[in-house]
Write an enzyme that holds these catalytic residues in place. Structure first.
Site, PDB file in Angstrom:
ATOM      1  N   LYS A  16      54.412   8.148  56.062  1.00 10.81           N
ATOM      2  CA  LYS A  16      53.154   7.386  56.116  1.00 10.81           C
ATOM      3  C   LYS A  16      52.248   7.795  54.980  1.00 10.81           C
ATOM      4  O   LYS A  16      52.335   8.912  54.451  1.00 10.81           O
ATOM      5  CB  LYS A  16      52.416   7.584  57.445  1.00 10.81           C
ATOM      6  CG  LYS A  16      51.977   9.024  57.770  1.00 10.81           C
ATOM      7  CD  LYS A  16      50.653   9.461  57.170  1.00 10.81           C
ATOM      8  CE  LYS A  16      50.328  10.908  57.490  1.00 10.81           C
ATOM      9  NZ  LYS A  16      49.294  11.507  56.672  1.00 10.81           N
ATOM     10  N   ASP A 143      50.195  12.619  64.327  1.00 12.71           N
ATOM     11  CA  ASP A 143      50.827  11.570  63.522  1.00 12.71           C
ATOM     12  C   ASP A 143      52.064  10.970  64.195  1.00 12.71           C
ATOM     13  O   ASP A 143      52.617   9.982  63.696  1.00 12.71           O
ATOM     14  CB  ASP A 143      51.262  12.134  62.153  1.00 12.71           C
ATOM     15  CG  ASP A 143      50.105  12.215  61.153  1.00 12.71           C
ATOM     16  OD1 ASP A 143      49.105  11.498  61.331  1.00 12.71           O
ATOM     17  OD2 ASP A 143      50.224  13.004  60.197  1.00 12.71           O
TER      18      ASP A 143
HETATM   19  C1  LIG Z   1      46.142  14.663  58.183  1.00 13.35           C
HETATM   20  C2  LIG Z   1      46.930  13.675  59.014  1.00 13.35           C
HETATM   21  O1  LIG Z   1      48.273  13.620  58.555  1.00 13.35           O
HETATM   22  C3  LIG Z   1      46.332  12.284  58.842  1.00 13.35           C
HETATM   23  O2  LIG Z   1      47.166  11.280  59.355  1.00 13.35           O
HETATM   24  C4  LIG Z   1      46.924  14.061  60.476  1.00 13.35           C
HETATM   25  O3  LIG Z   1      45.599  14.130  60.934  1.00 13.35           O
HETATM   26  C5  LIG Z   1      47.654  15.358  60.782  1.00 13.35           C
HETATM   27  O4  LIG Z   1      48.520  15.102  61.826  1.00 13.35           O
HETATM   28  P1  LIG Z   1      49.585  16.197  62.363  1.00 13.35           P
HETATM   29  O5  LIG Z   1      50.215  16.899  61.195  1.00 13.35           O
HETATM   30  O6  LIG Z   1      50.456  15.485  63.345  1.00 13.35           O
HETATM   31  O7  LIG Z   1      48.605  17.208  63.029  1.00 13.35           O
HETATM   32  P2  LIG Z   1      48.696  18.002  64.428  1.00 13.35           P
HETATM   33  O8  LIG Z   1      50.011  18.697  64.514  1.00 13.35           O
HETATM   34  O9  LIG Z   1      48.263  17.123  65.552  1.00 13.35           O
HETATM   35  O10 LIG Z   1      47.550  19.071  64.173  1.00 13.35           O
HETATM   36  C6  LIG Z   1      47.706  20.135  63.276  1.00 13.35           C
HETATM   37  C7  LIG Z   1      46.343  20.716  62.995  1.00 13.35           C
HETATM   38  O11 LIG Z   1      45.623  19.846  62.078  1.00 13.35           O
HETATM   39  C8  LIG Z   1      44.247  19.819  62.418  1.00 13.35           C
HETATM   40  N1  LIG Z   1      43.857  18.449  62.818  1.00 13.35           N
HETATM   41  C9  LIG Z   1      44.808  17.486  63.046  1.00 13.35           C
HETATM   42  C10 LIG Z   1      44.421  16.197  63.404  1.00 13.35           C
HETATM   43  C11 LIG Z   1      43.034  15.943  63.554  1.00 13.35           C
HETATM   44  N2  LIG Z   1      42.596  14.743  63.923  1.00 13.35           N
HETATM   45  N3  LIG Z   1      42.116  16.916  63.329  1.00 13.35           N
HETATM   46  C12 LIG Z   1      42.511  18.169  62.942  1.00 13.35           C
HETATM   47  O12 LIG Z   1      41.678  19.027  62.733  1.00 13.35           O
HETATM   48  C13 LIG Z   1      44.048  20.813  63.548  1.00 13.35           C
HETATM   49  O13 LIG Z   1      43.751  22.058  62.953  1.00 13.35           O
HETATM   50  C14 LIG Z   1      45.441  20.849  64.191  1.00 13.35           C
HETATM   51  O14 LIG Z   1      45.673  22.067  64.874  1.00 13.35           O
HETATM   52  N1  LIG Z   2      61.423  18.084  61.332  1.00 17.60           N
HETATM   53  C1  LIG Z   2      60.622  18.751  60.480  1.00 17.60           C
HETATM   54  N2  LIG Z   2      60.562  18.399  59.181  1.00 17.60           N
HETATM   55  C2  LIG Z   2      59.762  19.078  58.340  1.00 17.60           C
HETATM   56  N3  LIG Z   2      59.009  20.138  58.676  1.00 17.60           N
HETATM   57  C3  LIG Z   2      59.013  20.530  59.947  1.00 17.60           C
HETATM   58  C4  LIG Z   2      59.818  19.846  60.897  1.00 17.60           C
HETATM   59  N4  LIG Z   2      59.608  20.423  62.083  1.00 17.60           N
HETATM   60  C5  LIG Z   2      58.728  21.415  61.890  1.00 17.60           C
HETATM   61  N5  LIG Z   2      58.367  21.513  60.618  1.00 17.60           N
HETATM   62  C6  LIG Z   2      57.376  22.489  60.083  1.00 17.60           C
HETATM   63  O1  LIG Z   2      56.136  21.805  59.955  1.00 17.60           O
HETATM   64  C7  LIG Z   2      55.516  22.049  58.687  1.00 17.60           C
HETATM   65  C8  LIG Z   2      54.822  20.752  58.217  1.00 17.60           C
HETATM   66  O2  LIG Z   2      55.828  19.804  58.004  1.00 17.60           O
HETATM   67  P1  LIG Z   2      55.633  18.256  57.711  1.00 17.60           P
HETATM   68  O3  LIG Z   2      56.646  17.913  56.679  1.00 17.60           O
HETATM   69  O4  LIG Z   2      55.664  17.487  58.976  1.00 17.60           O
HETATM   70  O5  LIG Z   2      54.180  18.240  57.100  1.00 17.60           O
HETATM   71  P2  LIG Z   2      53.259  17.062  56.696  1.00 17.60           P
HETATM   72  O6  LIG Z   2      54.095  15.925  56.182  1.00 17.60           O
HETATM   73  O7  LIG Z   2      52.218  17.607  55.782  1.00 17.60           O
HETATM   74  O8  LIG Z   2      52.614  16.629  58.064  1.00 17.60           O
HETATM   75  P3  LIG Z   2      51.380  15.636  58.339  1.00 17.60           P
HETATM   76  O9  LIG Z   2      51.323  14.639  57.227  1.00 17.60           O
HETATM   77  O10 LIG Z   2      51.768  15.014  59.656  1.00 17.60           O
HETATM   78  O11 LIG Z   2      50.195  16.528  58.428  1.00 17.60           O
HETATM   79  C9  LIG Z   2      56.644  22.486  57.765  1.00 17.60           C
HETATM   80  O12 LIG Z   2      56.190  23.427  56.843  1.00 17.60           O
HETATM   81  C10 LIG Z   2      57.711  23.052  58.710  1.00 17.60           C
HETATM   82  O13 LIG Z   2      57.613  24.452  58.808  1.00 17.60           O
END
Ligand SMILES: C[C@](O)(CO)[C@H](O)COP(=O)(O)OP(=O)(O)OC[C@H]1O[C@@H](n2ccc(N)nc2=O)[C@H](O)[C@@H]1O
Ligand SMILES: Nc1ncnc2c1ncn2[C@@H]1O[C@H](COP(=O)(O)OP(=O)(O)OP(=O)(O)O)[C@@H](O)[C@H]1O
Length: 312
Positions: A16, A143
């Protein structure tokens, strides 16, 4: 006697980009109130699920070595959550083929979790409906519901309450993967710190952006892209400024940090321009690797025999 090799269910899950990411104040539960316009992109992961006695996770593809293969992996948590819900053992062998950069702000882990919910619902013949899968998805991460939903959607709450958004035509994107990732909570914390120090400008509401999407007009959409987390991502990784400049110099309409970063995405006027911008960015040495993608695409979905043969 012939032994039958169990056939995996294969689920394709999109990445996304947040076309608009307005971050509100920190809530008491540690999350921020969001207004997000998500678009699902064709750059994705494939998740293969095969019946097995025990739960196991293997990972290959982009950044595979940095992905946990134990309970730290969101697919493991998704399988356990669904098994608990169904009152059965979590016996499944899961192989993730990563296309989405890890810790790149493109919801790769969330997409894998969404794929696991969809795939196991089929493999274990649970018959859960979409609403039930969305509810389970929201327990796994903010997400996850969007990567189930796909296409273009408005997310509120912590990003998990979704409404579809009308989007005409395909948009063409160049994706610049950065060296190293950024931790999502660390980027939200950095934004809180910047806001405590001063008043970094906040993006407004996404009304105009939604009109540009409905019109399918990339030129109108480009100047309306906005991300409140971009200032925080740039503060933690200042070299991203160079990447953003290089994409626009190469001919993109606009560039933006994707979600919490550090991946940068560039909107281009058409597919040919995207390929040209990608080639030029690759030569500029401002990122680790480049991909071209289009959106919107559907959310996590089981690949049937035809699409297994034709998609890649
Ligand atoms: C940055 C985005 O990717 C935008 O779509 C999302 O808000 C993040 O989504 P995500 O990785 O699925 O996040 P989550 O695993 O739910 O949360 C991880 C951490 O990100 C922060 N978090 C996330 C979502 C949100 N609305 N507020 C936050 O402050 C919090 O510290 C939380 O503990
Ligand atoms: N299936 C997975 N694929 C990738 N990373 C994973 C997975 N499961 C757990 N993780 C852990 O989660 C952390 C964040 O991974 P991810 O690739 O989902 O980040 P992101 O794309 O930045 O997430 P978001 O955009 O939802 O905030 C990684 O550093 C890894 O340690």
């Amino acid at each position: 006697m012939l032994s039958v090799v169990p056939r995996p269910v294969i689920v394709r899950a999109p990445s996304k980009v947040n076309l608009h990411l307005g971050v509100g104040d920190l809530r008491e539960d540690g999350y921020h109130e969001l207004t997000s316009v998500f678009q699902a992109l064709s750059l994705g992961d494939d998740v293969h699920l095969t019946e097995s006695d025990a739960l196991s996770v293997h990972v290959r593809g982009v950044d595979a070595e940095s992905v946990p293969t134990d309970r730290g992996n969101l697919v493991w948590q998704a399988a356990e959550l669904l098994a608990r819900r169904a009152g059965r053992a979590a016996g499944v062998a899961i192989t993730i083929v990563k296309g989405v950069p890890v810790a790149g702000g493109m919801a790769g882990g969330s997409a894998d979790a969404a794929a696991t919910l969809v795939g196991l619902n089929e493999l274990w013949r649970l018959g859960l409906d979409r609403a039930e899968l969305f509810e389970l998805g929201a327990e796994l991460g903010s997400d996850v519901p969007f990567t189930l939903h796909g296409m273009t959607a408005l997310g509120t709450g912590r990003g998990e309450k979704l409404l579809p958004v009308l989007s005409r035509n395909s948009f063409h994107w160049v994706i610049a993967l950065a060296k190293g990732g950024l931790s999502t909570p660390a980027v939200f914390r950095e934004l809180d710190r910047l806001r405590a120090e001063g008043n970094p400008p906040r993006i407004g509401d996404p009304d105009e952006l939604m009109h540009a999407l409905a019109a399918g007009d990339a030129d109108a959409l480009a100047p309306l892209l906005g991300n409140d987390l971009q200032a925080a991502a740039l503060s933690l990784k200042p070299e991203l400024r160079r990447t953003l400049r290089a994409g626009v110099t190469a001919g993109a309409l606009a560039g933006i940090v994707s979600g919490s970063g550090p991946t940068c995405v560039f909107l281009c006027s058409d597919e040919d321009t995207a390929v040209e911008v990608a080639a030029e960015l690759a030569g500029a040495g401002v990122c680790r690797t480049i991909r071209v993608a289009h959106g919107p695409v559907p959310g996590a979905r089981v690949l049937d025999d035809i699409s297994r043969g034709t998609e890649h």
